[in-house]
Design a protein around this motif. Structure first.
Motif, short mmCIF file in Angstrom:
data_model
loop_
_atom_site.label_atom_id
_atom_site.label_comp_id
_atom_site.label_asym_id
_atom_site.label_seq_id
_atom_site.Cartn_x
_atom_site.Cartn_y
_atom_site.Cartn_z
N GLU A 1 40.66 33.31 27.68
CA GLU A 1 40.26 34.20 28.40
C GLU A 1 40.89 35.54 28.01
O GLU A 1 40.67 36.72 28.05
CB GLU A 1 40.29 34.16 29.88
CG GLU A 1 39.25 32.87 30.38
CD GLU A 1 39.35 32.91 31.84
OE1 GLU A 1 40.14 33.37 32.32
OE2 GLU A 1 38.37 32.09 32.24
N LEU A 2 42.47 35.15 28.12
CA LEU A 2 43.48 36.41 27.69
C LEU A 2 43.00 36.83 26.28
O LEU A 2 43.35 38.03 25.90
CB LEU A 2 44.77 35.95 27.67
CG LEU A 2 45.39 35.57 29.08
CD1 LEU A 2 46.80 34.82 28.87
CD2 LEU A 2 45.25 36.78 29.87
N GLU A 3 42.73 36.04 25.15
CA GLU A 3 42.44 36.51 24.04
C GLU A 3 41.11 37.64 23.99
O GLU A 3 40.99 38.64 23.34
CB GLU A 3 42.09 35.23 22.96
CG GLU A 3 43.38 34.74 22.68
CD GLU A 3 43.12 33.32 21.76
OE1 GLU A 3 41.85 33.03 21.47
OE2 GLU A 3 44.01 32.73 21.47
N ASP A 4 40.01 37.04 24.86
CA ASP A 4 38.82 38.08 24.75
C ASP A 4 39.64 39.27 25.44
O ASP A 4 38.79 40.27 25.14
CB ASP A 4 37.86 37.25 25.76
CG ASP A 4 37.36 35.90 25.04
OD1 ASP A 4 37.29 35.89 24.00
OD2 ASP A 4 36.63 35.01 25.69
N ALA A 5 40.00 39.23 26.62
CA ALA A 5 40.22 40.65 27.31
C ALA A 5 41.38 41.07 26.08
O ALA A 5 41.01 42.50 26.21
CB ALA A 5 41.34 40.14 28.44
N GLU A 6 42.22 40.76 25.32
CA GLU A 6 43.00 41.52 24.36
C GLU A 6 41.82 42.24 23.54
O GLU A 6 41.99 43.31 23.25
CB GLU A 6 43.90 40.71 23.68
CG GLU A 6 44.59 41.38 22.79
CD GLU A 6 45.58 40.56 22.04
OE1 GLU A 6 46.64 41.05 21.41
OE2 GLU A 6 45.75 39.17 22.18
N HIS A 7 40.81 41.53 22.97
CA HIS A 7 39.83 41.88 22.16
C HIS A 7 39.07 43.14 22.57
O HIS A 7 38.98 44.30 21.79
CB HIS A 7 38.85 40.94 21.57
CG HIS A 7 39.59 39.83 20.71
ND1 HIS A 7 38.88 38.60 20.62
CD2 HIS A 7 40.62 39.83 19.95
CE1 HIS A 7 39.70 37.87 19.77
NE2 HIS A 7 40.84 38.67 19.50
N ALA B 1 40.10 45.12 24.91
CA ALA B 1 40.98 46.22 25.21
C ALA B 1 41.23 46.84 23.94
O ALA B 1 41.17 48.19 23.99
CB ALA B 1 42.40 45.67 26.01
N ARG B 2 41.58 46.24 22.81
CA ARG B 2 41.68 46.85 21.62
C ARG B 2 40.49 47.55 21.01
O ARG B 2 40.44 48.79 20.44
CB ARG B 2 42.12 45.74 20.42
CG ARG B 2 43.74 45.16 20.71
CD ARG B 2 44.00 44.28 19.75
NE ARG B 2 45.33 43.72 20.07
CZ ARG B 2 46.55 44.31 20.01
NH1 ARG B 2 46.54 45.65 19.29
NH2 ARG B 2 47.78 43.52 20.20
N ASP B 3 39.45 46.96 20.84
CA ASP B 3 38.08 47.72 20.77
C ASP B 3 37.98 48.86 21.51
O ASP B 3 37.22 49.99 20.83
CB ASP B 3 36.79 46.61 20.98
CG ASP B 3 37.15 45.56 19.85
OD1 ASP B 3 37.63 45.65 18.66
OD2 ASP B 3 36.45 44.32 20.08
N SER C 1 31.52 41.26 22.77
CA SER C 1 32.44 40.35 22.96
C SER C 1 31.82 39.02 23.49
O SER C 1 32.33 37.93 23.31
CB SER C 1 33.69 41.06 23.98
OG SER C 1 34.46 40.02 24.32
#
Length: 1009
Positions: A952-958, A960-962, A983
């Motif tokens: 979940e943290l990795e998805d959230a990071e993606h 935010a970066r996108d 996503s």
């Protein structure tokens, strides 16, 4: 009771007790003091008196007690008031209480005043002079304890009598006979202890059963005193299987739990390990209970106020430094080692095979040459002196002996002392009639050889001391020239030399007398010497009467106590003697051996009648002569024992002087000021185990005190008192706290300070370049933890008891050594306790003691819990840090030099790496330390996130970066939906960047508001 020194009418306290106290001038009734011995009544009887009708107490005597102050238990005081001052204070309190309450009761009878003046002392003497003592002061309602004093002897008992001034003395039936002889010198001459006259002693002496002095029973009695039950928190001790509810009730009748809690409380006030003293305290409590039972009826509530104990307190003899067993072991002052072979470990101290190990006393022990010198030197180490005159006397003697021009005379004294034995033991054997030596030494180590060598070498010592330069004012020189009487000592040696034949004694293994001493003895010896030729002639005559055909050898011999016998061979075939005399004169068989038979005949009987037992007669005559010689030498016993004691004193001083020369010690300056100033100090044991030692300084100044107390004025010369009182005291810190790396020498520094002060009070030179030492009454330490399965206490609890005793006993003239207190519990609790102890000692103001401590609790300083002040100083042991070193163990170099200021790190990981801890453990520890320093929470390093949360943290990071990489040229809402859709479907993120250029990830999108 059998063994008691008073008659059966002991119970009348108004008469017998008062008369005993009357001899020392206490407040007693003249009427009681004048009562005849026969008028005393039985145990428990009381004098009748007229009392008010309002009195309702069921006490046997209806006389009311004087108005008593209401006393609640308080912690033991740090100093002992003189009895006179304490009694005066108690009377003032009583008068004020009576006035404030408006009571008009009479002040009490003489008998009640006598009860208040009671001082009950119990003393025991065991185990090679170990003395234990406890006493109770009725007016103070306080029970005093002494640390068990080794090698004390009857001299310490005399000092205790003068210090305590008891009215009643209790001793055990198992106590050493010398104790009874010293307390009642006339008891032996009366022939029975039961015939003791109460008027002959200034106190009542009671010999009590040894069961009353039992250590285990005494501990139970102390626990049952219920002192301090309402002070401090209640603690419940539970074992597996116990069920404790939420409403735990702490009643007075608790079992093991309550007793254990009370025992732990007592261990913080007194030294429970002093077995003799605790046993004496049990005897005192038993006596008080017996007096209470005799004076009150069962169930009388007033009995609890009679002879009650509300406080306990430690005390020490005046003129001696207080030091307990923990301090002696922690500082390695005395340390015995048992023999490594179990067969050489005997059951007693004399046969235990133990020897002195690596200790301060062990460095000087072998330098003493005489038994009495070794004994006196051990006394010096066990009881350091606080008498400045005695200390300076020893220091002056050592200084004179160490002068370069006295080296030859000093070596001569040592060589002569090597040949001197303890004459006191020799005189005891002489009175017993034992003049021979031991089986190992024979005659050369016997009484007569020892006395002859003693007389000769003491005269040599007297001559050698005449060559000592600058010794004219030394007290030991005056004793030698006054007591070493050359004529009398020469007389002793001459009498022994003129009577004892040492060469013949060595051959005969008995004491023989020289020729020319007694004519009758000489004649018997000449006859005995020519007896061999006579026996040959008698054997030849007897052989002529035996038939020649038998061809046998006949011998005539002499046996002590049996007489003269004829020996003939035994026939191996018939197993009978070859010849047994004629029919007219048959021989009388006495006994057989394997090859010969021994007979009496007419000739041997005639020789028995004529010569008798010559050997026995010679021995008897020599015994008579030696006995007369012994009686003659015993006339010089006082001279010989006095000279022997002086030789022991000289030997102990020579041992200190030799140690000062061998270990490079310097003379300290002992002063009345409460100061410690040491320059270039060293640890006398540590420097022997390392190639080089770094010397360090220390400067501490104790509290100035509100005023000079009586105990502090005892040893101050009157002529110099006024001058010293007007001098300005030296300023300086009273507490030094060391911080810094492990293994940097902090503990050695703490011990070195204590040892230098300790050695100065012995009267020895100290390992320092210069030292100025103020008189110190106690050295109290929290260094080593002595754990044992026999003590139901944890290591931290033992540490707490050591600190408790130190805080209880400390005065402004005490030295406290506190090494890493608080490390045995949780870090926050330990830091709080350590900070609280330091703060308490600093808050004592003019009564603050001198303290040297070490700690690793840096947070108490960084958080400002222990505020800086003039009385507090910081120090650390210097190190050199090399951050470029690749290996952890090479990043720090210990310099072992003391520097002022506080260190900020303990470098524990470096010390761990130096001691072989694995690098992976060291690295992990470093990581945790960095996390704790950055975040203040090392627990963050231990957090592990579940895999679902990681996704979940990795998805959230993606997302935010996108979102941050995109430009908002089109509809932002549509853009956000596209990002979330991409996503969620994990498709290419280039889809929502625009249709114009799908290959570009950073295409601009028009903004739309």
């Amino acid at each position: 009771m059998a063994g008691s020194f008073q008659p059966s009418s002991r119970g009348s306290r108004g008469s017998s007790t008062s008369r005993a106290r009357g001899w020392r001038g206490s407040r007693t009734s003249r009427r009681s003091r004048g009562t005849s011995k026969g008028s005393t009544r039985s145990q428990g009887s009381r004098q009748q008196s007229t009392v008010p009708s309002e009195t309702t107490s069921s006490r046997v005597s209806s006389t009311p007690l004087p108005v008593r102050r209401k006393i609640t238990f308080t912690a033991p005081q740090r100093s002992i008031r003189p009895h006179s001052a304490a009694q005066s204070s108690s009377r003032d309190v009583q008068n004020e209480h009576a006035q404030s309450s408006g009571t008009t009761d009479p002040p009490g009878t003489d008998e009640d005043l006598d009860d208040l003046n009671e001082i009950v002392m119990a003393v025991d003497l065991r185990d090679r002079g170990t003395v234990g003592c406890s006493y109770y002061v009725a007016r103070e309602e306080k029970l005093y304890f002494m640390e068990d004093m080794k090698l004390g002897g009857v001299e310490v008992v005399d000092a205790l009598k003068l210090h305590i001034e008891p009215t009643i003395v209790l001793v055990s039936t198992r106590a050493d006979d010398t104790l009874i002889d010293r307390l009642d010198p006339e008891a032996r001459s009366r022939g029975s202890v039961e015939d003791s006259d109460q008027f002959s002693l200034p106190f009542l002496l009671e010999v009590r059963p040894s069961s009353e002095f039992s250590y285990e029973a005494a501990k139970s009695r102390l626990v049952n005193l219920h002192m301090g039950a309402d002070d401090g928190p209640h603690v419940a001790f539970a074992v597996p299987g116990d069920v404790l509810g939420t409403d735990v009730h702490f009643d007075e009748e608790g079992g093991f739990a309550r007793r254990q809690g009370q025992f732990l409380r007592l261990s913080g006030w007194i030294d429970i390990e002093s077995r003799l003293t605790v046993g004496c305290a049990g005897a005192v409590i038993t006596y008080l209970q017996r007096r209470r039972a005799a004076g009150f009826l069962p169930g009388d509530n007033a009995a609890s106020a009679f002879f009650r104990i509300t406080a306990v307190e430690m005390f020490s003899l005046k003129g001696s430094m207080f030091i307990n067993a923990d301090t002696l072991l922690s500082l390695q002052v005395i340390q015995s080692e048992t023999h490594p072979h179990s067969h050489n470990q005997g059951p007693t101290k004399g046969t235990s095979g133990s020897k002195e190990g690596l200790s301060v006393y062990g460095l000087f022990h072998h330098l003493a040459r005489t038994p009495q010198g070794k004994y006196l030197l051990r006394q010096y180490f066990l009881r350091p002196s606080m008498d400045k005159a005695i200390i300076d006397e020893r220091l002056d003697t050592i200084s004179i002996l160490l002068r370069p021009d006295n080296m030859a005379a000093m070596d001569d004294l040592v060589s002569n002392l090597r040949m001197i034995k303890n004459v006191r033991l020799v005189m005891i054997n002489l009175r017993k009639g034992i003049s021979g030596g031991s089986s190992k030494g024979g005659v050369k180590r016997g009484v007569w050889a020892t006395l002859r060598e003693f007389a000769y070498h003491t005269l040599k010592i007297r001559d050698a001391f005449q060559d000592v330069s600058g010794a004219e004012r030394l007290p030991v020189r005056g004793k030698i020239f006054e007591q070493f009487e050359p004529y009398l000592l020469a007389q002793v040696g001459r009498k022994i030399q003129d009577v004892i034949d040492f060469e013949e004694s060595a051959r005969e293994l008995r004491t023989c007398v020289l020729p020319g001493v007694d004519e009758e003895l000489d004649n018997m010896k000449r006859t005995y010497g020519g007896l061999e030729d006579l026996l040959d002639k008698v054997a030849t005559n007897l052989a002529s009467e035996i038939p020649q055909a038998l061809n046998i050898n006949v011998n005539v011999c002499s046996f002590p106590q049996i007489g003269y016998l004829v020996a003939v061979p035994i026939d191996p075939v018939t197993n009978t003697s070859v010849w047994e005399g004629t029919a007219e004169e048959p021989w009388q068989r006495r006994f057989n051996t394997e090859n010969r038979a021994y007979y009496k005949n007419r000739q041997t009987l005639e020789m028995d009648d004529y010569f008798g037992d010559l050997h026995g007669q010679i021995c008897d005559k020599e015994i008579e002569i030696v006995h007369d010689l012994a009686q003659s030498i015993l006339e010089y016993e006082k001279l010989l024992t006095t000279v022997s004691d002086i030789c022991g004193e000289l030997d102990s001083l020579l041992a200190l002087a030799q140690g000062a020369r061998q270990y490079n010690l310097a003379r300290p300056q002992v002063t009345e000021e409460n100061v410690i100033k040491i320059e270039k100090g060293r640890h006398i044991l540590q420097e022997l185990t390392v190639p080089s030692y770094v010397a360090n300084d220390v400067h501490l100044v104790g509290g100035r005190g509100a005023g000079r107390s009586e105990s502090e004025m005892v040893n101050i010369p009157v002529s110099n008192t006024s001058r010293r009182l007007t001098e300005d005291p030296e300023d300086g810190p009273s507490m030094l706290i060391l911080t810094g790396p492990n293994f940097s020498g902090k503990s050695v520094y703490l011990k070195q300070v204590a040892l230098i002060i300790y050695m100065a009070h012995i009267g020895s030179f100290v390992p320092a370049e210069r030292a100025r030492i103020g008189l110190t009454d106690k050295i109290l330490t929290r260094i080593a933890t002595r754990e044992s399965v026999s003590r139901i206490q944890s290591a931290f609890m033992i540490d707490l008891q050591q600190i408790s005793i130190a805080l209880t006993l400390a005065t402004r003239r005490s030295l406290l050594i506190i090494d890493e207190f608080g490390k045995g519990t949780e870090s926050d609790d330990g830091a709080g306790l350590a900070c609280g102890v330091f703060e308490h000692l600093l808050s004592l103001g003019d009564g603050r003691p001198k303290v040297v401590g070490a700690t690793h609790f840096h947070e108490i300083f960084e958080s400002g819990f222990l505020e800086p002040r003039p009385a507090l100083s910081f120090g650390h042991m210097d190190v050199r840090i090399d951050t470029e070193a690749a290996e952890v163990e090479n990043q720090i170099v210990y310099l072992y030099s003391f520097c002022k200021g506080r260190s900020i790190s303990s470098f524990g990981t470096c010390c761990a790496a130096m001691n072989g801890i694995g690098p992976e453990i060291i690295q992990r520890a470093e990581d945790l330390i960095l996390v704790a320093m950055r975040d203040g929470n090392p627990a963050a390093a231990y957090v592990k996130i579940p895999q679902e949360d990681v996704s979940e943290l990795e998805d959230a990071e993606h997302i935010a970066r996108d979102f941050l990489q995109a430009t908002m040229a089109n509809d932002p809402r549509q853009l956000l939906e596209d990002i979330l859709t991409v996503s969620a479907t994990t498709t290419s993120r280039s889809k929502w960047t625009g249709a114009e250029d799908t290959s570009t990830e950073n295409r601009e999108i028009g903004t739309s508001s």
